[in-house]
Design a protein around this motif. Structure first.
Motif: not given
Length: 121
Positions: A32, A52-54
């Motif tokens: 993540r 994070s990827w978000s």
């Protein structure tokens, strides 16, 4: 397993810019968090930035805030580090890391091979 490959390092004059890239492959969904660290000769590996990827959360070391910007392309599984106003003290090997949580320690599961950044004064 996650494989990480950094690129974009090089030699630049103080005040210049570089953009580092970190291409992730393999079981990327299991990691993540992504981060950048650096290690200068004779020094311990230190935190630079993580996210994070978000994109939430995102952390930067105080020493690079306002000069470095991290971004990511989720379609390409690639993390970037735009480095502006570079200083001689930014000279180091820069490493990309991946792990389950966004932390500012070196507690990441996977590491790239590193890319050298040298800033001449």
């Amino acid at each position: 397993q996650v494989q990480l490959v950094e690129s974009g390092g090089g030699l630049v004059q103080a005040g210049g810019s570089l953009r580092l890239s970190c291409a992730a492959s393999g079981r990327t969904f299991s990691s993540r968090a992504m981060g950048w660290f650096r290690q200068a000769p004779g020094k311990e590996r230190e935190f630079v930035a993580a996210t994070s990827w978000s994109g939430i959360p995102t952390y930067y070391a105080d020493s690079v805030k306002g000069r470095f910007t991290m971004s990511r392309d989720t379609a390409k599984n690639t993390l970037y580090l735009q480095m502006n106003s570079l200083k001689a003290e930014d000279t180091a090997v820069y490493y990309c890391a991946a792990g389950p949580a966004v932390v500012v320690t070196t507690n990441y599961d996977y590491w790239g091979q590193g890319t050298q950044v040298t800033v001449s004064s």
